[in-house]
Design an enzyme around this catalytic site. Structure first.
Site, PDB file in Angstrom:
ATOM      1  N   GLY A  23       0.826  -1.201   0.000  1.00 61.54           N
ATOM      2  CA  GLY A  23       0.000   0.000   0.000  1.00 61.54           C
ATOM      3  C   GLY A  23       0.854   1.242   0.000  1.00 61.54           C
ATOM      4  O   GLY A  23       2.079   1.176  -0.202  1.00 61.54           O
ATOM      5  N   ALA A  24       0.197   2.385   0.240  1.00 59.18           N
ATOM      6  CA  ALA A  24       0.909   3.657   0.200  1.00 59.18           C
ATOM      7  C   ALA A  24       1.978   3.750   1.284  1.00 59.18           C
ATOM      8  O   ALA A  24       3.025   4.370   1.087  1.00 59.18           O
ATOM      9  CB  ALA A  24      -0.088   4.809   0.346  1.00 59.18           C
ATOM     10  N   MET A  25       1.715   3.115   2.444  1.00 55.85           N
ATOM     11  CA  MET A  25       2.652   3.207   3.559  1.00 55.85           C
ATOM     12  C   MET A  25       3.849   2.268   3.408  1.00 55.85           C
ATOM     13  O   MET A  25       4.900   2.515   3.986  1.00 55.85           O
ATOM     14  CB  MET A  25       1.937   2.898   4.875  1.00 55.85           C
ATOM     15  N   GLY A  26       3.699   1.191   2.649  1.00 57.03           N
ATOM     16  CA  GLY A  26       4.814   0.257   2.527  1.00 57.03           C
ATOM     17  C   GLY A  26       4.372  -1.128   2.121  1.00 57.03           C
ATOM     18  O   GLY A  26       3.285  -1.325   1.575  1.00 57.03           O
ATOM     19  N   VAL A  28       4.182  -5.512   3.093  1.00 55.41           N
ATOM     20  CA  VAL A  28       4.080  -6.505   4.161  1.00 55.41           C
ATOM     21  C   VAL A  28       4.485  -7.865   3.596  1.00 55.41           C
ATOM     22  O   VAL A  28       4.011  -8.267   2.523  1.00 55.41           O
ATOM     23  CB  VAL A  28       2.653  -6.582   4.736  1.00 55.41           C
ATOM     24  N   LYS A  44       6.236  -5.709   8.288  1.00 54.98           N
ATOM     25  CA  LYS A  44       5.815  -4.530   7.522  1.00 54.98           C
ATOM     26  C   LYS A  44       6.957  -3.521   7.465  1.00 54.98           C
ATOM     27  O   LYS A  44       7.532  -3.161   8.491  1.00 54.98           O
ATOM     28  CB  LYS A  44       4.585  -3.880   8.172  1.00 54.98           C
ATOM     29  N   ASP A 150      -9.813   5.241  10.130  1.00 55.51           N
ATOM     30  CA  ASP A 150      -9.971   4.578   8.836  1.00 55.51           C
ATOM     31  C   ASP A 150     -10.658   3.221   9.010  1.00 55.51           C
ATOM     32  O   ASP A 150     -10.231   2.217   8.430  1.00 55.51           O
ATOM     33  CB  ASP A 150      -8.615   4.408   8.154  1.00 55.51           C
TER      34      ASP A 150
END
Length: 333
Positions: A23-26, A28, A44, A150
């Site tokens: 995803g946008a954060m990283g 996994v 992650k 979220d």
């Protein structure tokens, strides 16, 4: 394209085996803890494009939050380790490896029966309750409440557990907010448009009632398979207008074949109120109402629903008989 991370060992302990999420954060990965005999875990990593001091702090906050909440509740993903990869200075954290389906996948198949809904939503509320009750932060005398910001079906995993049966776990506290007295107001939107509260769309400082609004949307979707609100365009402006002005469609109007108890529908609709003061004021209050509903509309209620539906769908045929005999109707098997 091959992934250069596969096969690497992190912290001289976690061997990366498979990319399982991105995803946008990283990213996994599924990994094996070689120090503990190959126990499967998830690792992650923060995206290399986000290696700023602010994002590092947020990533550490997410790890700390999940680590503490995972100890308090079985319904939050549990974090067990944190570190920084030496060769490129990328931070990572290690969490329990969960297998199952996201709630969005279950809803995509069909709306949930009332008894299954009650069983799962109660667990989701338990996880949110532990977050809203807060975690201990150094320098503060009292626990600091956490707002997820979220809550949506794709951030809830349903897995199988020997004790619970179906076990719901809340994931992704990546944009969670610690409610500190000296916190600054949020000037930019963070969240998911279709599930954001009106006050979240405005960039206001949020409290637990914002999560309750998002939870109401999830509850409605679990019961009907549909969103309660529809935007003309999938844009910030389109959803801003919807969350502020559009009245949710009654569950019966969304599907005339739904059989949702009135008191349950009223609870869902209260969660979807535009003004925070008109919603249930805490997850504890929602749990109390769910407990009462479960006593009334538990497994027995759903068994009756299934029998009734089966009888409606089974065709009727006449049993052969003499003209003088009365007509006897029997059910096909």
């Amino acid at each position: 394209m091959s992934d250069s991370n596969l096969g690497r060992k992190i912290a001289n302990r976690y061997e990366l085996k498979e990319l399982i999420g991105q995803g946008a954060m990283g990213k996994v990965y599924r990994a094996e803890d070689t120090l503990l005999g190959g126990v499967v875990v998830a690792v992650k990593f923060l995206s290399q494009t986000l290696l700023t001091a602010k994002m590092r702090d947020r990533f550490v906050q997410e790890a700390t939050t999940c680590a503490q909440l995972g100890q308090k509740s079985n319904h939050v993903v549990r974090v067990t380790d944190y570190g920084v990869r030496k060769d490129d200075d990328v931070p990572f954290y290690v969490m329990e490896y969960l297998q199952g389906d996201s709630l969005s996948a279950l809803i995509g198949q069909k709306a949930l029966p009332v008894s299954r809904f009650l069983r799962l939503i109660r667990q989701i509320c338990q996880g949110l309750k532990s977050a809203h009750e807060g975690i201990r932060i150094r320098g503060y005398d009292q626990p600091i409440p956490i707002i997820h910001r979220d809550i949506k079906p794709s951030n809830i995993l349903i897995t199988q557990d020997a004790t619970f049966g179906e076990l719901a776990k809340i994931l992704d506290f990546g944009i969670a907010k610690l409610m500190q007295e000296d916190s600054e107001q949020t000037s930019s939107f963070m969240g998911t448009l279709a599930y954001a509260s009106p006050e979240q769309m405005e960039g206001k400082e949020l409290d637990n009632r914002s999560d309750i609004y998002s939870l109401g949307i999830v509850m409605y979707q679990m019961l009907s398979g549909r969103l309660p609100l529809r935007a003309a365009s999938h844009t910030f402006g389109g959803w801003y207008k919807v969350h502020h002005t559009q009245k949710p469609l009654p569950l019966a109007d969304s599907d005339p074949y739904l059989n949702v108890p009135d008191i349950l529908e009223k609870l869902v609709m209260r969660c979807l109120e535009k003004q925070p003061g008109d919603r249930p004021q805490s997850i504890v209050g929602i749990l109390q109402e769910l407990d009462r509903l479960e006593q009334i509309y538990g497994p027995g209620f759903n068994l009756g629903q299934r029998i009734g539906k089966t009888l409606e769908e089974v065709p009727l045929r006449k049993k052969p008989s003499k003209k003088t005999d009365p007509i006897i109707l029997i059910l096909d098997k």
